[in-house]
Write a protein that holds these residues in place. Structure first.
Motif, PDB file in Angstrom:
ATOM      1  N   THR A 131       0.796  -1.185   0.133  1.00  0.00           N
ATOM      2  CA  THR A 131       0.232   0.025   0.075  1.00  0.00           C
ATOM      3  C   THR A 131       1.090   1.184  -0.168  1.00  0.00           C
ATOM      4  OG1 THR A 131      -0.276  -0.023   2.225  1.00  0.00           O
ATOM      5  CG2 THR A 131      -2.077  -1.104   1.063  1.00  0.00           C
ATOM      6  N   ALA A 132       2.142   1.148   0.055  1.00  0.00           N
ATOM      7  CA  ALA A 132       3.096   2.266   0.021  1.00  0.00           C
ATOM      8  C   ALA A 132       3.280   2.544  -1.405  1.00  0.00           C
ATOM      9  CB  ALA A 132       4.253   2.161   0.616  1.00  0.00           C
ATOM     10  N   LEU A 133       2.882   1.609  -2.491  1.00  0.00           N
ATOM     11  CA  LEU A 133       3.090   1.833  -3.822  1.00  0.00           C
ATOM     12  C   LEU A 133       2.475   3.347  -4.252  1.00  0.00           C
ATOM     13  CD1 LEU A 133       2.637  -1.749  -5.122  1.00  0.00           C
ATOM     14  CD2 LEU A 133       4.885  -0.515  -4.723  1.00  0.00           C
ATOM     15  N   SER A 134       3.002   3.842  -5.353  1.00  0.00           N
ATOM     16  CA  SER A 134       2.526   5.143  -5.406  1.00  0.00           C
ATOM     17  C   SER A 134       1.206   5.016  -6.044  1.00  0.00           C
ATOM     18  CB  SER A 134       3.552   5.841  -6.500  1.00  0.00           C
ATOM     19  OG  SER A 134       3.729   5.134  -7.409  1.00  0.00           O
ATOM     20  N   SER A 135       0.856   3.939  -6.936  1.00  0.00           N
ATOM     21  CA  SER A 135      -0.643   3.916  -7.424  1.00  0.00           C
ATOM     22  C   SER A 135      -1.758   3.625  -6.172  1.00  0.00           C
ATOM     23  CB  SER A 135      -0.870   2.597  -8.198  1.00  0.00           C
ATOM     24  OG  SER A 135      -0.344   1.663  -7.551  1.00  0.00           O
ATOM     25  N   TYR A 136      -1.287   3.381  -4.958  1.00  0.00           N
ATOM     26  CA  TYR A 136      -2.313   3.530  -3.685  1.00  0.00           C
ATOM     27  C   TYR A 136      -2.734   4.796  -3.565  1.00  0.00           C
ATOM     28  CZ  TYR A 136      -2.469  -1.404  -3.063  1.00  0.00           C
ATOM     29  OH  TYR A 136      -2.969  -3.032  -3.207  1.00  0.00           O
ATOM     30  N   ARG A 137      -1.909   5.860  -3.989  1.00  0.00           N
ATOM     31  CA  ARG A 137      -2.257   7.157  -3.480  1.00  0.00           C
ATOM     32  C   ARG A 137      -3.579   7.829  -4.255  1.00  0.00           C
ATOM     33  NH1 ARG A 137       1.315   5.882  -0.875  1.00  0.00           N
ATOM     34  NH2 ARG A 137      -0.507   5.204   0.187  1.00  0.00           N
ATOM     35  N   LEU A 138      -3.951   7.000  -5.377  1.00  0.00           N
ATOM     36  CA  LEU A 138      -4.762   7.410  -6.337  1.00  0.00           C
ATOM     37  C   LEU A 138      -6.252   6.729  -5.758  1.00  0.00           C
ATOM     38  CD1 LEU A 138      -2.814   6.960  -9.731  1.00  0.00           C
ATOM     39  CD2 LEU A 138      -3.519   9.152  -8.805  1.00  0.00           C
ATOM     40  N   ARG A 139      -6.026   5.691  -5.091  1.00  0.00           N
ATOM     41  CA  ARG A 139      -7.237   4.966  -4.794  1.00  0.00           C
ATOM     42  C   ARG A 139      -7.641   5.310  -3.260  1.00  0.00           C
ATOM     43  NH1 ARG A 139      -3.359   0.213  -6.114  1.00  0.00           N
ATOM     44  NH2 ARG A 139      -3.903  -0.138  -8.309  1.00  0.00           N
ATOM     45  N   GLU A 140      -6.787   6.226  -2.529  1.00  0.00           N
ATOM     46  CA  GLU A 140      -7.193   6.615  -1.218  1.00  0.00           C
ATOM     47  C   GLU A 140      -8.485   7.293  -1.250  1.00  0.00           C
ATOM     48  OE1 GLU A 140      -2.690   6.427   0.854  1.00  0.00           O
ATOM     49  OE2 GLU A 140      -3.508   8.388   0.351  1.00  0.00           O
ATOM     50  N   GLY A 141      -9.538   7.050  -0.277  1.00  0.00           N
ATOM     51  CA  GLY A 141     -10.639   7.691  -0.376  1.00  0.00           C
ATOM     52  C   GLY A 141     -11.494   7.773  -1.516  1.00  0.00           C
ATOM     53  N   VAL A 142     -11.293   6.852  -2.545  1.00  0.00           N
ATOM     54  CA  VAL A 142     -12.034   6.664  -3.514  1.00  0.00           C
ATOM     55  C   VAL A 142     -12.693   5.215  -3.419  1.00  0.00           C
ATOM     56  CG1 VAL A 142     -12.106   6.833  -6.010  1.00  0.00           C
ATOM     57  CG2 VAL A 142     -10.531   8.099  -4.708  1.00  0.00           C
ATOM     58  N   GLU A 143     -13.972   5.127  -3.788  1.00  0.00           N
ATOM     59  CA  GLU A 143     -14.543   3.700  -3.846  1.00  0.00           C
ATOM     60  C   GLU A 143     -13.793   3.149  -5.370  1.00  0.00           C
ATOM     61  OE1 GLU A 143     -16.336   2.037  -1.943  1.00  0.00           O
ATOM     62  OE2 GLU A 143     -16.071   3.466  -0.468  1.00  0.00           O
ATOM     63  N   PRO A 144     -13.816   1.593  -5.288  1.00  0.00           N
ATOM     64  CA  PRO A 144     -13.576   1.143  -6.462  1.00  0.00           C
ATOM     65  C   PRO A 144     -14.729   1.055  -7.471  1.00  0.00           C
ATOM     66  CG  PRO A 144     -13.416  -0.430  -4.655  1.00  0.00           C
ATOM     67  CD  PRO A 144     -13.422   0.965  -3.961  1.00  0.00           C
ATOM     68  N   VAL A 145     -14.488   0.635  -8.923  1.00  0.00           N
ATOM     69  CA  VAL A 145     -15.792   0.429  -9.487  1.00  0.00           C
ATOM     70  C   VAL A 145     -16.222  -1.070  -9.152  1.00  0.00           C
ATOM     71  CG1 VAL A 145     -16.509   0.395 -11.833  1.00  0.00           C
ATOM     72  CG2 VAL A 145     -14.622   1.929 -11.311  1.00  0.00           C
ATOM     73  N   ALA A 146     -17.378  -0.946  -8.521  1.00  0.00           N
ATOM     74  CA  ALA A 146     -17.835  -2.256  -7.906  1.00  0.00           C
ATOM     75  C   ALA A 146     -17.992  -3.155  -9.023  1.00  0.00           C
ATOM     76  CB  ALA A 146     -19.050  -2.156  -7.269  1.00  0.00           C
ATOM     77  N   GLU A 147     -18.529  -2.981 -10.060  1.00  0.00           N
ATOM     78  CA  GLU A 147     -18.911  -3.940 -11.047  1.00  0.00           C
ATOM     79  C   GLU A 147     -17.319  -4.484 -11.666  1.00  0.00           C
ATOM     80  OE1 GLU A 147     -19.754  -0.928 -11.288  1.00  0.00           O
ATOM     81  OE2 GLU A 147     -21.828  -0.352 -11.985  1.00  0.00           O
ATOM     82  N   LEU A 148     -16.298  -3.832 -11.595  1.00  0.00           N
ATOM     83  CA  LEU A 148     -14.993  -4.457 -11.867  1.00  0.00           C
ATOM     84  C   LEU A 148     -14.217  -5.073 -10.768  1.00  0.00           C
ATOM     85  CD1 LEU A 148     -14.526  -1.526 -14.642  1.00  0.00           C
ATOM     86  CD2 LEU A 148     -15.531  -3.958 -14.980  1.00  0.00           C
ATOM     87  N   CYS A 149     -14.793  -5.232  -9.790  1.00  0.00           N
ATOM     88  CA  CYS A 149     -13.919  -5.989  -8.545  1.00  0.00           C
ATOM     89  C   CYS A 149     -14.495  -7.449  -8.834  1.00  0.00           C
ATOM     90  CB  CYS A 149     -14.288  -5.365  -7.532  1.00  0.00           C
ATOM     91  SG  CYS A 149     -13.553  -3.932  -7.200  1.00  0.00           S
ATOM     92  N   LEU A 150     -13.536  -8.040  -9.285  1.00  0.00           N
ATOM     93  CA  LEU A 150     -13.964  -9.648  -9.498  1.00  0.00           C
ATOM     94  C   LEU A 150     -12.984 -10.517  -8.731  1.00  0.00           C
ATOM     95  CD1 LEU A 150     -13.870  -9.056 -13.540  1.00  0.00           C
ATOM     96  CD2 LEU A 150     -15.892  -8.899 -11.993  1.00  0.00           C
ATOM     97  N   VAL A 151     -13.458 -11.788  -8.592  1.00  0.00           N
ATOM     98  CA  VAL A 151     -12.773 -12.610  -7.772  1.00  0.00           C
ATOM     99  C   VAL A 151     -13.057 -13.938  -8.626  1.00  0.00           C
ATOM    100  CG1 VAL A 151     -12.998 -11.863  -5.651  1.00  0.00           C
ATOM    101  CG2 VAL A 151     -14.651 -13.301  -6.220  1.00  0.00           C
ATOM    102  N   ALA A 152     -11.700 -14.743  -8.349  1.00  0.00           N
ATOM    103  CA  ALA A 152     -11.875 -16.332  -8.986  1.00  0.00           C
ATOM    104  C   ALA A 152     -11.711 -17.052  -7.613  1.00  0.00           C
ATOM    105  CB  ALA A 152     -10.684 -16.687  -9.741  1.00  0.00           C
ATOM    106  N   ARG A 153     -12.670 -18.229  -7.673  1.00  0.00           N
ATOM    107  CA  ARG A 153     -12.755 -19.068  -6.434  1.00  0.00           C
ATOM    108  C   ARG A 153     -12.224 -20.535  -6.792  1.00  0.00           C
ATOM    109  NH1 ARG A 153     -15.778 -16.646  -2.732  1.00  0.00           N
ATOM    110  NH2 ARG A 153     -17.152 -14.843  -3.302  1.00  0.00           N
TER     111      ARG A 153
END
Ligand SMILES: CC(C)(COP(=O)(O)OP(=O)(O)OC[C@H]1O[C@@H](n2cnc3c(N)ncnc32)[C@H](O)[C@@H]1OP(=O)(O)O)[C@@H](O)C(=O)NCCC(=O)NCCS
Length: 170
Positions: A24-46
């Motif tokens: 989470t120290a990676l710079s790309s995480y700064r762009l995610r802080e305080g922002v909701e992800p796009v729920a439709e594009l959060c996928l999992v494989a089981r």
């Protein structure tokens, strides 16, 4: 295949397992802080026991002075015992198809071109796109979901504020 609310802890555990500590120290995480992800594009494989063995998430971002909307792909991870079976490719392929259906036109990520090149991600269209430092510019890749979507798009990538999300949703 969509991540459900109850999956969050399992997905976080998977990301911690697949990535080096301190992800989470990676710079790309700064762009995610305080922002909701796009729920439709959060996928999992089981797996056959319903355990989460792969996950991908996307965040909305803005590029450059015009604030061109884009998706930030990632993090994406597959459990170390299940890597190399094509799960990563399935997750990325499925997400890109859904992203296009949802009307997204361009996708950015920070990663290895030798891996992401097979999904159409290239350095070329991301030329001039700047991530929060310290990000190696050679690892900033883009894919156009609509041909020409990266033409003339450059500059700093910034967070997508919630106000903007409401505007975009109409
Ligand atoms: C990257 C990752 C998501 C790929 O998932 P996966 O299910 O193993 O991927 P696939 O089975 O679809 O593809 C495997 C192929 O990708 C290759 N590959 C994986 N990571 C790669 C990389 N960083 N660079 C180049 N090739 C890579 C493998 O060597 C394999 O090649 P092959 O098809 O020629 O055998 C997974 O390896 C992972 O979770 N890694 C740790 C976390 C990580 O680095 N995430 C990405 C951050 S940018």
């Amino acid at each position: 295949m969509r991540e459900r609310a109850g999956d969050a802890a399992e997905v976080e555990w998977l990301l911690d397992t697949a990535f080096a500590p301190g992800r989470t120290a990676l710079s790309s995480y700064r762009l995610r802080e305080g922002v909701e992800p796009v729920a439709e594009l959060c996928l999992v494989a089981r797996d056959e026991y319903d355990a989460v063995v792969g996950a991908i998430r996307h965040w909305p971002v803005r590029i450059g002075p015009e604030g061109a909307p884009a998706l930030l792909l990632g993090p994406v991870a597959v459990h170390p015992t299940r890597q190399g079976e094509g799960l990563g490719a399935i997750l990325i392929g499925e997400a890109m198809e859904r992203a296009g259906d949802l009307g997204w036109t361009r996708v950015l990520l920070v990663g290895d071109e030798p891996y992401y090149g097979r999904f159409g991600f290239r350095r070329g269209p991301a030329e001039g796109v700047e991530f929060p430092p310290p990000t190696n510019p050679a690892r900033i890749l883009a894919r156009e979901l609509v041909p020409g979507a990266m033409a003339g798009v450059a500059g700093r990538v910034r967070r997508w504020t919630e106000t903007e999300r409401r505007d975009a949703d109409g």
